[in-house]
Design a protein around this motif. Structure first.
Motif, PDB file in Angstrom:
ATOM      1  N   HIS A  79      -4.874   6.177  -1.311  1.00  0.00           N
ATOM      2  CA  HIS A  79      -3.736   5.280  -1.495  1.00  0.00           C
ATOM      3  C   HIS A  79      -3.885   4.500  -2.795  1.00  0.00           C
ATOM      4  O   HIS A  79      -4.957   4.496  -3.419  1.00  0.00           O
ATOM      5  CB  HIS A  79      -3.616   4.288  -0.330  1.00  0.00           C
ATOM      6  N   LYS A 117      -2.415   0.490  -4.508  1.00  0.00           N
ATOM      7  CA  LYS A 117      -1.726  -0.768  -4.239  1.00  0.00           C
ATOM      8  C   LYS A 117      -0.875  -1.141  -5.444  1.00  0.00           C
ATOM      9  O   LYS A 117      -1.283  -0.951  -6.593  1.00  0.00           O
ATOM     10  CB  LYS A 117      -2.730  -1.877  -3.921  1.00  0.00           C
ATOM     11  N   VAL A 172       0.848  -1.189   0.000  1.00  0.00           N
ATOM     12  CA  VAL A 172       0.000   0.000   0.000  1.00  0.00           C
ATOM     13  C   VAL A 172       0.881   1.235   0.000  1.00  0.00           C
ATOM     14  O   VAL A 172       1.792   1.361   0.814  1.00  0.00           O
ATOM     15  CB  VAL A 172      -0.926   0.018   1.231  1.00  0.00           C
TER      16      VAL A 172
END
Length: 330
Positions: free
Chosen positions: A114, A116, A78
């Motif tokens: 965020h 990934k 992340v």
């Protein structure tokens, strides 16, 4: 070799009570990420000067943020944003030559705070793949049309399942929200994981109004006729030129027919104290062999970029010269 005038400040902030000199040598830093929070501490004192570690935030008045992420491996990680976004667009490239075999970076999901990321081996190498732990550069932008200092920035998303190779030159046309004054530097990344087969995005025919987009799998996929499920591709286009935003120097360049399988060396101002942030991508598809942009040697005075082809059908890694989109920032 071309010369680029970019300075990049270091993170340590020195005490200036005895003298005004605040340059500080490189020091190893341990970093721990817990959720959206990052903790860091120096691990070794390379200088006797008193210093503290300070986080350098992104430009406040910029519609984008940029940074590096280390230790990208085959497990999802992340990467938190430092700014708030309503509709974020993420591009990750290039990544380091060291500490991995042949493969690509895969953004698997993007949220408001965020994204990934993971390293993905090409399928033909999966049985004998090396462990991966690479450094990569990334940029985040709010979707739409904005300005980065004096430079126009447009960012967006496009969904496509069109899969191109040397036998199939089909593509998906993508229009910018509004036209640029000239041809922009374009950067793109696949940003979903709907189909787990390794895949990358390729752009061609870039004009002031838009570009053509396609996905690419390894050449040997699906018995030599690769087909990939629909994915969302994120793209960021920036007008070429130089600007300064909140004291951060930025240069955006387009260089025609310079990027091949051999290292392209770019020289920095010798007074730079650390390597600059680098976003790099192919701005053409003169050669449709699936390939990624990677960087080799990087120091405070030079950067080497090159194209790495996958070799699922043959061992030939020669790649026709491609146009280079380049963003350099502090």
């Amino acid at each position: 070799m071309s010369k680029i005038n970019i300075l990049s400040p270091e993170l340590p902030e020195e005490d200036a009570s005895v003298d005004e000199e605040v340059n500080h040598g490189f020091e190893p830093v341990a970093v721990l990420q817990v959720g959206g929070r990052i903790f860091a501490t120096p691990q070794k004192a390379s200088s006797s000067d008193l210093a503290t570690l300070r986080r350098q935030g992104p430009p406040v008045n910029a519609p984008v943020e940029w940074g590096t992420v280390d230790l990208v491996g085959k497990d999802e990680m992340v990467v938190p944003f430092t700014k708030s976004y309503t509709n974020p667009v993420v591009v990750v490239k290039p990544f380091a030559k060291k500490k991995s075999g042949s493969g690509l970076l895969r953004v698997t999901s993007v949220r408001s705070d965020h994204f990934k990321l993971k390293f993905q081996d090409w399928d033909y190498l999966s049985a004998k793949a090396k462990p991966a732990s690479v450094r990569a550069f990334y940029m985040v932008a709010e979707a739409g049309a904005k300005n980065l200092g004096d430079l126009a920035v447009k960012a967006g998303k496009a969904s496509t399942s069109v899969t191109a190779n040397v036998k199939n030159v089909a593509c998906t046309p993508v229009d910018f929200p509004s036209a640029f004054a000239t041809v922009p530097a374009l950067f793109s990344s696949v940003a979903t994981d709907n189909d787990s087969d390794p895949v990358l995005s390729r752009a061609d025919g870039v004009t002031a109004s838009g570009f053509n987009l396609a996905l690419q799998e390894e050449d040997a996929a699906d018995n030599g006729t690769p087909q990939h499920g629909s994915e969302t591709v994120h793209w960021i286009a920036i007008a070429p030129g130089s600007t300064t935003v909140d004291g951060f120097d930025v240069q955006v360049q387009l260089q025609a027919d310079v990027l091949t399988g051999k290292p392209l060396t770019l020289a920095f101002d010798p007074s730079a104290r650390a390597f600059p942030f680098t976003l790099a991508d192919m701005n053409s598809a003169n050669d449709l062999d699936p390939a990624v942009v990677r960087y080799g040697k990087i120091t405070n005075s030079l950067l080497q970029l090159y194209i790495e082809e996958e070799t699922s059908l043959d061992r030939d890694r020669n790649h026709q010269a491609e146009d280079l989109s380049l963003f350099l920032g502090e």
